[in-house]
Scaffold this motif. Structure first.
Motif, PDB file in Angstrom:
ATOM      1  N   UNK A 154      38.279  10.205 -18.850  1.00  0.00           N
ATOM      2  CA  UNK A 154      38.061  10.360 -17.407  1.00  0.00           C
ATOM      3  C   UNK A 154      38.100   9.002 -16.714  1.00  0.00           C
ATOM      4  N   UNK A 155      38.771   8.957 -15.554  1.00  0.00           N
ATOM      5  CA  UNK A 155      38.924   7.782 -14.686  1.00  0.00           C
ATOM      6  C   UNK A 155      39.754   6.668 -15.330  1.00  0.00           C
ATOM      7  N   UNK A 159      47.443   9.999 -20.409  1.00  0.00           N
ATOM      8  CA  UNK A 159      48.472   9.814 -21.442  1.00  0.00           C
ATOM      9  C   UNK A 159      49.859  10.031 -20.834  1.00  0.00           C
ATOM     10  N   UNK A 160      50.857   9.392 -21.406  1.00  0.00           N
ATOM     11  CA  UNK A 160      52.230   9.556 -20.931  1.00  0.00           C
ATOM     12  C   UNK A 160      52.772  10.870 -21.506  1.00  0.00           C
ATOM     13  N   UNK A 161      52.320  11.970 -20.930  1.00  0.00           N
ATOM     14  CA  UNK A 161      52.590  13.290 -21.519  1.00  0.00           C
ATOM     15  C   UNK A 161      53.182  14.272 -20.506  1.00  0.00           C
ATOM     16  N   UNK A 181      42.300  11.848 -14.344  1.00  0.00           N
ATOM     17  CA  UNK A 181      42.800  10.576 -14.854  1.00  0.00           C
ATOM     18  C   UNK A 181      43.935  10.123 -13.945  1.00  0.00           C
ATOM     19  N   UNK A 182      44.305   8.854 -14.073  1.00  0.00           N
ATOM     20  CA  UNK A 182      45.332   8.284 -13.196  1.00  0.00           C
ATOM     21  C   UNK A 182      46.707   8.427 -13.846  1.00  0.00           C
ATOM     22  N   UNK A 183      47.615   9.126 -13.148  1.00  0.00           N
ATOM     23  CA  UNK A 183      48.958   9.337 -13.677  1.00  0.00           C
ATOM     24  C   UNK A 183      49.670   8.002 -13.842  1.00  0.00           C
TER      25      UNK A 183
END
Length: 421
Positions: A154-155, A159-161, A181-183
């Motif tokens: 969180x925050x 993940x690069x998903x 979460x931050x893209x």
């Protein structure tokens, strides 16, 4: 029971709604309480003249108590039945079908799916009492993949998903849950101002290439990614800058002639499977705003379209389009209309397209590939069910793009939605 959906941002909130049955129960309770109080008031304020009258009053009060007990019992039975019916409805519709007791379910997914009571209680206008976060019921089939998507810190950076998210969408797991979460961000340097951005090459550095076999647009332009995207990322030297303004065959309609059929009433449109966004770019030159529906299948279509200053909509064709009824002046589609599967799947798609297209609006079927005569007849029968007026209708053949020497049949049409009463 039942539910009402409210669109908030890019998510959907589903609420419980008070039923007719519950309203009737509330009225019954009110009448019971009122009757009991009236008898009690009469008992305390009147002075019986004899023992017989007092006995009758006592007997009546006793009967009222018995009636109140029976009413309470009935109300409890009704409440229990309502709860059972509500649970049955949720199971039938797929709500709450994800087993959150599984050990491999991410905590963030459990938290997101919790019911949240409204802070001020029941809403007087809508009748809702709590907010339920919506997740596509088909996610149950891909619960492990969904839990993987929701496993993050969180925050912190996500993940690069993105490919995991798209895989879930293509499996019918839509809408996806929101995340905290931050893209991953890619610096968008070198973007051109609108409208020159429509036909300027897009810099390779503005795109997230993870998950793709190609790592630049030069590689993509050397491949045929689909019937409507062969070199479609080459905006300068390829054939892309000639589309919709120069006909390559009788099946190719020009934008000016189609706009003339709309009698000046074409202002906003929706493009399905629009490739790299060239249709939207040509329409933008005519002061028509077009939203392009796309997914990143083998190429970063969404980012490329956005870099051109256009509007990409990352959404599968299995999802109900997030637009109100009768809002678009034009719907454009080509072979992207071919959703495969059972005929009912195309039925649902066509009815949803008809829903968002206004009466008098144009449905432009652009070079739809007919694999065989039966497929062409099936599509023709489906279109005729809607009662559209045929403004243009052309069936033609083209050489197989694969170079096999065989000819392929294509259908192009411009249809006008009727006014239904």
């Amino acid at each position: 029971m039942g539910s009402v959906s409210l669109k908030i941002g890019d998510g959907t909130a589903r609420f419980r709604r008070a039923t007719l049955c519950s309203s009737a129960v509330n009225i019954l309770m009110l009448l019971s309480v009122l009757t009991t109080n009236l008898f009690a008031l009469y008992a305390f304020t009147s002075s019986p003249k004899d023992h017989h009258a007092h006995h009758l009053l006592h007997h009546a009060h006793k009967n009222i108590s018995l009636i109140s007990e029976q009413v309470s019992l009935i109300l409890r039975e009704i409440e229990s039945s309502q709860k059972k019916l509500a649970q049955m409805e949720k199971e039938l519709l797929g709500y709450e079908s994800i087993d959150l007791s599984r050990p491999n379910i991410a905590n963030e997914l459990k938290l997101f799916l919790q019911h949240h009571q409204l802070p001020l209680g029941k809403d007087s206008r809508s009748g809702i009492t709590e907010m339920v976060a919506s997740v596509g019921h088909s996610c149950e089939k891909s619960a492990d993949l969904l839990s993987q998507y929701m496993s993050y810190k969180v925050t912190e950076p996500c993940p690069d998903d993105w490919s995991v998210a798209q895989k879930l969408i293509l499996r019918g797991c839509e809408p996806l849950p929101r995340r905290r979460c931050f893209a991953k961000s890619v610096p968008k340097v070198g973007l051109n101002p609108f409208p020159s951005s429509l036909w300027k090459p897009v810099d390779n550095k503005t795109v997230n290439w993870s998950g793709f076999s190609c790592k630049n647009f030069q590689c993509l332009n050397s491949k045929k990614l689909g019937r409507e995207c062969a070199g479609c990322f080459d905006l300068v030297n390829g054939s892309e800058n000639q589309r919709f303004v120069k006909a390559r065959g009788k099946n190719d309609f020009l934008i000016d002639e189609v706009l003339a059929l709309g009698s000046g009433g074409i202002r906003i449109g929706f493009d399905i499977g629009g490739g790299s966004g060239t249709f939207a770019a040509r329409m933008a030159e005519k002061n028509v705003t077009v939203i392009t529906n796309t997914l990143n299948i083998d190429a970063p279509y969404s980012e490329f379209i956005a870099a051109r200053g256009l509007f990409p909509l990352f959404l599968s064709l299995d999802h109900r389009f997030p637009f109100y009824d009768n809002v678009f002046d034009l719907v454009h589609t080509g072979s992207g209309l071919d959703v495969g599967g059972k005929p009912e799947k195309l039925d649902f798609l066509m009815f949803d397209l008809d829903r968002i297209l206004r009466p008098g609006g144009l449905f432009w079927l652009d070079n739809f590939y007919c694999a065989n005569d039966e497929k062409k007849r099936a599509l023709t029968r489906l279109i005729e069910r809607f009662g559209y007026k045929k403004l243009k209708w052309v069936v033609g053949e083209k050489a197989d793009a694969a170079g096999s020497g065989k000819s392929e049949v294509y259908l192009s049409a411009v249809l006008q939605k009727p006014v239904r009463m």
